[in-house]
Design a protein around this motif. Structure first.
Motif, PDB file in Angstrom:
ATOM      1  N   GLN A  34       0.832  -1.202   0.000  1.00 39.14           N
ATOM      2  CA  GLN A  34       0.000   0.000   0.000  1.00 39.14           C
ATOM      3  C   GLN A  34       0.871   1.258   0.000  1.00 39.14           C
ATOM      4  OE1 GLN A  34      -2.619   0.481   3.333  1.00 39.14           O
ATOM      5  NE2 GLN A  34      -4.296   1.172   2.031  1.00 39.14           N
ATOM      6  N   GLU A  35       1.995   1.179   0.702  1.00 38.87           N
ATOM      7  CA  GLU A  35       2.912   2.320   0.730  1.00 38.87           C
ATOM      8  C   GLU A  35       3.450   2.602  -0.671  1.00 38.87           C
ATOM      9  OE1 GLU A  35       6.072   1.664   3.451  1.00 38.87           O
ATOM     10  OE2 GLU A  35       7.079   3.530   2.924  1.00 38.87           O
ATOM     11  N   ARG A  38       0.801   4.340  -2.695  1.00 33.78           N
ATOM     12  CA  ARG A  38       0.666   5.751  -2.316  1.00 33.78           C
ATOM     13  C   ARG A  38       1.847   6.565  -2.846  1.00 33.78           C
ATOM     14  NH1 ARG A  38      -3.086   7.714   1.105  1.00 33.78           N
ATOM     15  NH2 ARG A  38      -3.685   5.617   1.714  1.00 33.78           N
ATOM     16  N   HIS A  39       3.038   5.971  -2.804  1.00 35.60           N
ATOM     17  CA  HIS A  39       4.224   6.650  -3.338  1.00 35.60           C
ATOM     18  C   HIS A  39       4.057   6.893  -4.837  1.00 35.60           C
ATOM     19  CE1 HIS A  39       8.561   7.631  -3.213  1.00 35.60           C
ATOM     20  NE2 HIS A  39       8.530   7.199  -4.470  1.00 35.60           N
ATOM     21  N   ILE A  43       3.950  10.794  -5.110  1.00 37.05           N
ATOM     22  CA  ILE A  43       5.301  11.288  -5.394  1.00 37.05           C
ATOM     23  C   ILE A  43       5.590  11.216  -6.891  1.00 37.05           C
ATOM     24  CG2 ILE A  43       7.724  11.111  -4.763  1.00 37.05           C
ATOM     25  CD1 ILE A  43       6.058  11.594  -2.304  1.00 37.05           C
ATOM     26  N   THR A  94      -7.463   0.151  -2.718  1.00 32.92           N
ATOM     27  CA  THR A  94      -8.679   0.935  -2.945  1.00 32.92           C
ATOM     28  C   THR A  94      -8.626   2.290  -2.266  1.00 32.92           C
ATOM     29  OG1 THR A  94      -9.794  -1.163  -2.947  1.00 32.92           O
ATOM     30  CG2 THR A  94     -11.178   0.765  -2.912  1.00 32.92           C
ATOM     31  N   HIS A  95      -7.907   2.375  -1.141  1.00 27.13           N
ATOM     32  CA  HIS A  95      -7.853   3.641  -0.424  1.00 27.13           C
ATOM     33  C   HIS A  95      -6.928   4.627  -1.107  1.00 27.13           C
ATOM     34  CE1 HIS A  95     -10.072   1.386   2.425  1.00 27.13           C
ATOM     35  NE2 HIS A  95      -9.089   0.514   2.521  1.00 27.13           N
ATOM     36  N   ARG A  98      -9.269   4.702  -6.345  1.00 27.20           N
ATOM     37  CA  ARG A  98     -10.653   4.222  -6.331  1.00 27.20           C
ATOM     38  C   ARG A  98     -10.884   3.186  -7.422  1.00 27.20           C
ATOM     39  NH1 ARG A  98     -15.377   7.639  -3.939  1.00 27.20           N
ATOM     40  NH2 ARG A  98     -14.280   8.256  -2.047  1.00 27.20           N
ATOM     41  N   ASN A 101     -11.056  -0.721  -6.933  1.00 21.58           N
ATOM     42  CA  ASN A 101     -12.152  -1.414  -6.260  1.00 21.58           C
ATOM     43  C   ASN A 101     -12.629  -2.626  -7.063  1.00 21.58           C
ATOM     44  OD1 ASN A 101     -14.674  -2.133  -5.183  1.00 21.58           O
ATOM     45  ND2 ASN A 101     -14.972  -0.094  -4.370  1.00 21.58           N
ATOM     46  N   PRO A 119     -13.511  -2.230   0.786  1.00 18.54           N
ATOM     47  CA  PRO A 119     -14.849  -1.848   1.254  1.00 18.54           C
ATOM     48  C   PRO A 119     -15.963  -2.801   0.849  1.00 18.54           C
ATOM     49  CG  PRO A 119     -14.137  -0.436  -0.530  1.00 18.54           C
ATOM     50  CD  PRO A 119     -12.958  -1.255  -0.152  1.00 18.54           C
ATOM     51  N   ASP A 120     -15.800  -3.543  -0.226  1.00 12.37           N
ATOM     52  CA  ASP A 120     -16.941  -4.309  -0.749  1.00 12.37           C
ATOM     53  C   ASP A 120     -16.438  -5.549  -1.473  1.00 12.37           C
ATOM     54  OD1 ASP A 120     -19.516  -4.948  -1.455  1.00 12.37           O
ATOM     55  OD2 ASP A 120     -19.466  -3.771  -3.291  1.00 12.37           O
ATOM     56  N   ARG A 122     -16.744  -8.810  -2.757  1.00  9.05           N
ATOM     57  CA  ARG A 122     -17.563  -9.970  -3.116  1.00  9.05           C
ATOM     58  C   ARG A 122     -17.353 -10.233  -4.597  1.00  9.05           C
ATOM     59  NH1 ARG A 122     -22.345  -7.356  -5.089  1.00  9.05           N
ATOM     60  NH2 ARG A 122     -22.201  -5.186  -4.534  1.00  9.05           N
TER      61      ARG A 122
ATOM     62  N   MET B   1       3.316  10.093   5.956  1.00 11.57           N
ATOM     63  CA  MET B   1       2.460   9.376   4.999  1.00 11.57           C
ATOM     64  C   MET B   1       1.512   8.448   5.766  1.00 11.57           C
ATOM     65  SD  MET B   1       3.741   7.280   1.719  1.00 11.57           S
ATOM     66  CE  MET B   1       4.900   8.566   1.271  1.00 11.57           C
ATOM     67  N   LEU B   3      -1.071   5.764   6.417  1.00 10.60           N
ATOM     68  CA  LEU B   3      -1.521   4.606   5.641  1.00 10.60           C
ATOM     69  C   LEU B   3      -2.956   4.250   5.933  1.00 10.60           C
ATOM     70  CD1 LEU B   3       1.524   2.227   5.622  1.00 10.60           C
ATOM     71  CD2 LEU B   3       0.616   3.616   3.799  1.00 10.60           C
ATOM     72  N   PRO B   6      -9.461   7.296   6.444  1.00 16.16           N
ATOM     73  CA  PRO B   6     -10.832   6.757   6.521  1.00 16.16           C
ATOM     74  C   PRO B   6     -11.163   5.987   5.257  1.00 16.16           C
ATOM     75  CG  PRO B   6     -10.828   9.162   6.355  1.00 16.16           C
ATOM     76  CD  PRO B   6      -9.442   8.734   6.684  1.00 16.16           C
ATOM     77  N   PRO B   7     -11.777   4.809   5.427  1.00 17.86           N
ATOM     78  CA  PRO B   7     -12.006   3.957   4.255  1.00 17.86           C
ATOM     79  C   PRO B   7     -13.041   4.527   3.312  1.00 17.86           C
ATOM     80  CG  PRO B   7     -13.066   3.039   6.175  1.00 17.86           C
ATOM     81  CD  PRO B   7     -12.260   4.201   6.654  1.00 17.86           C
ATOM     82  N   VAL B   8     -13.000   4.047   2.094  1.00 20.53           N
ATOM     83  CA  VAL B   8     -14.000   4.407   1.091  1.00 20.53           C
ATOM     84  C   VAL B   8     -15.357   3.905   1.578  1.00 20.53           C
ATOM     85  CG1 VAL B   8     -14.660   4.083  -1.317  1.00 20.53           C
ATOM     86  CG2 VAL B   8     -12.259   4.170  -0.686  1.00 20.53           C
ATOM     87  N   PRO B   9     -16.429   4.712   1.450  1.00 20.51           N
ATOM     88  CA  PRO B   9     -17.722   4.280   1.994  1.00 20.51           C
ATOM     89  C   PRO B   9     -18.183   2.953   1.399  1.00 20.51           C
ATOM     90  CG  PRO B   9     -17.938   6.264   0.647  1.00 20.51           C
ATOM     91  CD  PRO B   9     -16.494   6.071   0.907  1.00 20.51           C
ATOM     92  N   VAL B  10     -18.748   2.123   2.260  1.00 22.39           N
ATOM     93  CA  VAL B  10     -19.200   0.798   1.833  1.00 22.39           C
ATOM     94  C   VAL B  10     -20.458   0.938   0.980  1.00 22.39           C
ATOM     95  CG1 VAL B  10     -20.072  -1.419   2.616  1.00 22.39           C
ATOM     96  CG2 VAL B  10     -18.214  -0.298   3.846  1.00 22.39           C
ATOM     97  N   ILE B  11     -20.426   0.288  -0.185  1.00 18.81           N
ATOM     98  CA  ILE B  11     -21.578   0.345  -1.085  1.00 18.81           C
ATOM     99  C   ILE B  11     -22.548  -0.762  -0.699  1.00 18.81           C
ATOM    100  CG2 ILE B  11     -22.284   0.259  -3.502  1.00 18.81           C
ATOM    101  CD1 ILE B  11     -18.992   0.688  -3.814  1.00 18.81           C
TER     102      ILE B  11
END
Lengths: 149, 213
Positions: A34-35, A38-39, A43, A94-95, A98, A101, A119-120, A122, B1, B3, B6-11
């Motif tokens: 994840q780092e 983000r980098h 960056i 995902t964070h 987007r 996802n 977040p989802d 399935r 940085m 890590l 707050p998470p993306v809202p749950v759909i």
């Protein structure tokens, strides 16, 4: 940020020597996944999330592959992480992106990789009651599917 | 940085994922007794005419007339699945023009007599195909068009493909080809008309597979 600056920043942050190529292949351990994402986004400026998929290396385990692009400066990164044998958990991008996802949902669908903190998570293409993950090498060809066999 | 933003809202799961009512309806439809498709009164009247001296002339003539009517107005439901559907559309269009054979591509299964399964049937699509087939009124026929619908074709060993549509519905005519040209499909439709003219029982489902069933 151009390609040489991107290589320098990746070398200083992650301590890896990235070969000059298009796309530049960056391999890290799963705990820095994840780092790395983000980098790459903040960056290096790779704001375009191209795709995310996985490779099944049989006894060596799964490898998650993602490609991100910096369209302004023409820098492309191929992010890779080997999860190791028997491991099917990976950090979620995902964070950061987007767009990851649905890609991660597809990856979970086909390879059974559980993306932590997704977040989802399935199935996205196959039915909810599907057994197994078809793109794994261990998934037998011609697996019967009742009632249609 | 940081890590852990707050998470993306749950759909939430969409509401159409609840298929329970439809499944119950489908189960009811499957367990419907065969008898309620026939009229006992009509059957006894025709039986009486048939047993009357010389009455068989009337019943056989009526049979021939009804079968002629059936074969002359076979309406296929428009059900295109893959590339075979393009050839099917070409067959429906003016160059090959199946309308001169009495076939009108109709957009509702409830007014149709024939289902042309044109293309790959995936495991996810098979229940929907069965549902559309169930919505067609009796008597109904099915044509399996192309290698994919016949046997799975080039995708036979894929994880998601039904290996022949005759594992889902009974099929009357198999049209080979990948995809079959309009002439092939026309030939298949003419064969089907010949079958309907004699009202042969040709539809069959695939025999049970000993390995699985």
């Amino acid at each position: 940020m151009n390609a040489d600056q991107a290589r320098a920043s990746l070398a200083s942050t992650f301590g890896i020597d990235v070969a000059a190529a298009v796309p530049m292949v960056v391999s890290v351990s799963p705990d820095r996944w994840q780092e790395l994402g983000r980098h790459a986004k903040e960056i290096v400026g790779c704001r375009f999330f191209n795709f995310l998929t996985a490779v099944d290396w049989k006894e060596q385990g799964l490898e998650v592959v993602a490609r991100v692009d910096n369209l302004e400066d023409g820098v492309s990164l191929m992010l890779k992480t080997k999860l190791g044998p028997g491991v099917s958990n990976c950090a979620s991008l995902t964070h950061v992106y987007r767009g990851a996802n649905w890609m991660e949902r597809e990856c979970f669908d086909m390879f059974g990789i559980h993306f932590d903190n997704h977040p989802d998570l399935r199935r996205i293409l196959l039915e909810d009651n599907w057994e197994g993950h078809p793109l794994l090498k261990s998934y037998a060809v011609d697996t019967p599917h009742p009632p249609y066999r | 940085m940081a890590l852990n933003d707050p998470p993306v809202p749950v759909i939430p799961a969409p509401i159409w994922r609840n298929f329970k009512e439809l499944q119950e309806w489908e189960q009811l439809h499957k367990t419907r007794p065969e008898g309620d498709k026939h009229s006992a009164l009509f059957e006894s009247v025709t039986e009486g005419i048939h047993n009357f001296p010389g009455g068989f002339v009337v019943t056989t003539a009526a049979d021939a007339f009804l079968n002629w009517a059936r074969k002359s107005s076979v309406w296929p439901v428009t059900f295109g699945l893959a590339c075979c559907a393009i050839e099917m559309m070409a067959t429906f269009c003016s160059r090959f023009d199946v309308e001169r054979l009495g076939m009108v591509p109709w957009a509702s299964p409830r007014h149709s007599d024939l289902m042309i399964v044109s293309g790959t049937v995936t495991i996810k699509m098979a229940p929907m195909l069965l549902r559309i087939y169930d919505q067609m009124p009796d008597p109904k026929w099915a044509v399996s068009m192309g290698s994919c619908a016949n046997s799975g074709g080039p995708f036979r060993h894929g994880y998601h493909v039904v290996k022949g549509v005759d594992r889902v519905i009974p099929v009357d005519v198999y049209v080979p080809g990948c995809p079959p040209p309009p002439e092939s499909l026309l030939n298949g439709l003419l064969l089907l008309q010949d079958q309907i003219a004699h009202f042969k029982k040709t539809g069959r489902k695939a025999p049970p597979n000993e390995k699985v069933d």
